[in-house]
Design an enzyme around this catalytic site. Structure first.
Site, PDB file in Angstrom:
ATOM      1  CG  HIS A 272      32.064  38.331 -13.863  1.00 28.39           C
ATOM      2  ND1 HIS A 272      32.980  39.156 -13.265  1.00 28.39           N
ATOM      3  CD2 HIS A 272      31.016  38.229 -12.981  1.00 28.39           C
ATOM      4  CE1 HIS A 272      32.512  39.549 -12.085  1.00 28.39           C
ATOM      5  NE2 HIS A 272      31.319  38.998 -11.893  1.00 28.39           N
ATOM      6  CG  HIS A 311      37.092  46.524 -15.340  1.00 27.32           C
ATOM      7  ND1 HIS A 311      36.069  47.180 -14.721  1.00 27.32           N
ATOM      8  CD2 HIS A 311      37.308  45.393 -14.632  1.00 27.32           C
ATOM      9  CE1 HIS A 311      35.682  46.479 -13.684  1.00 27.32           C
ATOM     10  NE2 HIS A 311      36.405  45.393 -13.607  1.00 27.32           N
ATOM     11  CG  ASP A 367      40.555  37.837 -13.588  1.00 27.61           C
ATOM     12  OD1 ASP A 367      41.103  37.438 -12.547  1.00 27.61           O
ATOM     13  OD2 ASP A 367      39.330  37.959 -13.719  1.00 27.61           O
TER      14      ASP A 367
END
Ligand code: ACO
Length: 441
Positions: A272, A311, A367
């Site tokens: 995460h 994702h 990210d």
């Protein structure tokens, strides 16, 4: 919305029985499945959904995501427009209050946030008790949970005005605490916020004031703007692991401090919020573009993952990843270029052209590039998730408030499919011979 949209007919092949389930908001109620039974004495049909890939746990009006098309909107506003035109506190106002503020409302809100940004001196003492090498996420989780003990009135969750007071406190103090987490790890003192600075400038001020990293006025403005946009991009993302954890904890009427602390705990995992830290570790391991082919071979063999890719929801380019890539160049003008960006862009280019990633619809997520920017700014990797938590605090609090007002709010209590042994005779301890059961053998 909420009206009957049609019926779903189900025929149970075990019994030949037909059931009619109402469809509302393009979904059926899981509880409506319970009437499906083979025998009248049975518990009834459950839906099985590990990882909640197809279960709506709530109704929400905060964020909209279309993962197929790569769309993200906060309260209807596209993320691209917000990142371009709005500050983080403006976006937080939007998430918490339901719409964008007027100029006057924003000024009042910014002032309110500033005035609540200092922490009790005992919070500093509490934080000082951690070891210098404690992981920043552990310190953040513990300190945010500890705020619950500083504000016992937070337990009065039925009062709207009290809930608001706690939300403002928590939202305003998170950046200060997060900056102290960093300073603690560096053995530095805990300076107070500067009321002449805005939210993100203050974050930079507290982080680096009195250190050799303290940027000049001009640099500070550029870095604050970049950080501010990153906070906007991380502010909200509907029912992800941390937000659904928060709702789960809040469902027992837990106060916002411990609820947010639980969300931060969920965020700390590498699948995460810890992903950008993992991206840098991965880039360090690859080190040179010559080693990309071998790395990709191992990824495709399932030996490791391309961190920052893939994702649960986005099966298209994460719209936030594109914006983060653009921010990088502004930051590098102040900090100097982080050479990892070249390696990352090469990895992206190769992956987007590779059948393995194309077939599985794996694209860079938010990210993939954020860690590279944070590293260029001088943050150690352990701090990356802390920065994520600052941004997400707005979304978490918006969900906490929405959930508290939800007329359908109930304590979370999922079911399980029990696959363990039937009733088993308990053999007295001294008569048991070392026998191990199946999975533990
Ligand atoms: N690298 C290589 N292969 C991958 C990756 C990856 N990053 N992500 C998924 N896959 C593959 C899986 O091996 C699987 O392949 P298979 O069908 O041959 O078994 C397929 O793609 C589907 O993967 P799942 O794990 O089922 O996808 P899921 O939706 O459960 O996981 C997740 C999503 C956890 C984000 C995953 O893509 C991942 O681990 N990515 C790397 C970690 C990461 O970047 N996390 C940050 C997410 S964004 C955020 O939290 C802010």
């Amino acid at each position: 919305m909420g009206l009957d949209e049609g019926k779903l007919k189900i025929i149970d092949s075990r019994t030949g029985q037909e059931y009619t389930l109402p469809i509302r908001d393009s979904s059926v109620r899981a509880i409506d499945l319970r009437q499906i039974r083979e025998d009248p004495g049975e518990f009834g049909m459950l839906s099985y959904d590990p990882g909640y890939t197809n279960t709506a746990s709530c109704k929400s009006r905060i964020a909209f995501i279309d993962g197929e098309k790569g769309i993200l909107r906060y309260r209807g506003y596209p993320i691209e427009r917000l990142a371009e035109q709005s500050s983080y506190t403006e976006v937080a106002y939007l998430l918490l209050h339901g719409d964008l503020p007027t100029q006057h409302e924003l000024e009042t809100w910014d002032q309110e946030v500033l005035e609540n940004s200092s922490v009790h001196e005992n919070v500093k003492k509490f934080m000082d008790g951690f070891l210098y090498d404690a992981h920043p996420m552990g310190v953040l989780v513990s300190t945010i949970a500890a705020l619950s003990t500083f504000y016992p009135d937070a337990k009065q969750i039925d009062s709207r005005s009290n809930r608001y007071r706690q939300q403002v406190r928590l939202f305003s103090k998170i950046p200060t605490i997060a900056a102290y987490v960093y300073r603690k790890s560096q053995g530095l003192s805990f300076p107070d916020p500067d009321w002449d600075l805005n939210y993100s400038e203050n974050l930079i001020h507290i982080l680096w004031s009195g250190t050799r990293r303290q940027p000049g006025r001009k640099e500070s403005k550029v870095l604050a703007k970049a950080l501010d946009t990153l906070l906007v991009l991380h502010a909200e993302h509907e029912q992800n692991c941390s937000t659904s954890t928060l709702r789960q904890v809040a469902s027992s009427n837990a106060d916002p401090y411990v609820s947010v602390a639980s969300a931060i705990s969920a965020l700390s995992g590498p699948l995460h919020g810890g992903a950008n830290e993992a991206v840098l570790t991965m880039l360090d391991e690859i080190a040179s573009s010559r080693r990309i082919p071998d790395f990709m071979r191992r990824v495709k063999a399932g030996e490791q993952r391309l961190m920052g890719f893939g994702h649960r929801v986005y099966k298209n380019y994460d719209p936030r990843a594109r914006i983060v890539r653009e921010i990088a160049s502004n930051v590098f003008e102040v900090t100097g270029r982080n050479s990892k960006i070249d390696l990352a862009m090469e990895l992206e280019r190769i992956a987007l052209d590779d059948d393995y990633f194309v077939k599985r619809r794996l694209y860079p997520n938010v990210d993939f590039y954020s860690g590279i920017i944070y590293e260029a700014m001088g943050f150690p990797p352990e701090m990356f998730t802390v920065l994520f938590a600052i941004g997400r605090s707005a979304g978490w609090l918006a969900h906490w408030e929405e959930f508290m007002r939800d007329p359908e709010k109930r304590i979370a209590r999922p079911r399980q499919l029990y696959l363990g042994p039937d009733e088993t005779e308990l053999v007295p301890l001294d008569e048991r011979l070392g026998r191990a059961r199946g999975e533990f053998a």
